[in-house]
Design a protein around this motif. Structure first.
Motif, mmCIF file in Angstrom:
data_model
loop_
_atom_site.group_PDB
_atom_site.id
_atom_site.type_symbol
_atom_site.label_atom_id
_atom_site.label_comp_id
_atom_site.label_asym_id
_atom_site.label_seq_id
_atom_site.Cartn_x
_atom_site.Cartn_y
_atom_site.Cartn_z
ATOM 1 N N THR A 5 64.158 -16.932 -49.177
ATOM 2 C CA THR A 5 65.428 -16.344 -48.261
ATOM 3 C C THR A 5 65.420 -17.469 -47.398
ATOM 4 O O THR A 5 66.310 -17.789 -47.026
ATOM 5 N N TYR A 6 64.182 -17.567 -46.572
ATOM 6 C CA TYR A 6 64.166 -18.420 -45.187
ATOM 7 C C TYR A 6 64.592 -19.816 -45.523
ATOM 8 O O TYR A 6 65.422 -20.220 -44.969
ATOM 9 N N TYR A 65 66.090 -20.777 -48.322
ATOM 10 C CA TYR A 65 67.426 -20.894 -48.811
ATOM 11 C C TYR A 65 68.403 -21.143 -47.556
ATOM 12 O O TYR A 65 69.395 -21.799 -47.365
ATOM 13 N N ARG A 66 68.143 -20.083 -46.564
ATOM 14 C CA ARG A 66 69.032 -20.004 -45.305
ATOM 15 C C ARG A 66 68.837 -21.403 -44.436
ATOM 16 O O ARG A 66 69.877 -21.916 -43.876
ATOM 17 N N ALA A 67 67.848 -21.923 -44.474
ATOM 18 C CA ALA A 67 67.429 -23.130 -43.647
ATOM 19 C C ALA A 67 68.217 -24.409 -44.456
ATOM 20 O O ALA A 67 68.988 -25.128 -43.724
ATOM 21 N N GLU A 68 68.322 -24.352 -45.544
ATOM 22 C CA GLU A 68 69.113 -25.370 -46.424
ATOM 23 C C GLU A 68 70.407 -25.106 -46.341
ATOM 24 O O GLU A 68 71.258 -25.970 -46.118
ATOM 25 N N ALA A 69 70.900 -24.159 -46.175
ATOM 26 C CA ALA A 69 72.400 -23.720 -46.345
ATOM 27 C C ALA A 69 72.972 -24.219 -44.927
ATOM 28 O O ALA A 69 74.007 -24.702 -44.508
ATOM 29 N N GLN A 70 72.119 -23.770 -43.915
ATOM 30 C CA GLN A 70 72.390 -24.171 -42.411
ATOM 31 C C GLN A 70 72.400 -25.809 -42.076
ATOM 32 O O GLN A 70 73.075 -26.198 -41.663
ATOM 33 N N GLU A 71 71.505 -26.528 -42.842
ATOM 34 C CA GLU A 71 71.488 -27.965 -42.717
ATOM 35 C C GLU A 71 72.651 -28.413 -43.416
ATOM 36 O O GLU A 71 73.128 -29.457 -42.978
#
Length: 75
Positions: free
Chosen positions: A52-53, A55-61
């Protein structure tokens, strides 16, 4: 690590004795939260949290990259 008592807010100190944990010098409440004892995380839950972490990092990028592009590229 120093933490405050959840009961009265006073800074707690590590207890000296056989039982690991902290003790409040004001109200004598005992706590083990900052030590992480009695809080075993199952392997599957830990793996899911890591995914989840990531995925969130990739989505924010991706969002950051999208914000940098203003749609007015001129070659």
């Amino acid at each position: 690590m120093r933490c405050s008592c959840q009961n009265c807010g006073t800074y707690m100190v590590q207890s000296e004795g056989l039982e690991k944990g902290c003790v409040c010098p004001n109200c004598l409440t005992r706590c083990k939260q900052c030590l992480g004892t009695d809080s075993v995380v199952p392997r599957d839950a830990l793996k899911q949290a890591a995914l989840t972490y990531l995925y969130r990092a990739e989505a924010q990028e991706a969002l950051d990259d999208e914000e940098e592009y203003d749609g007015n590229d001129v070659d």
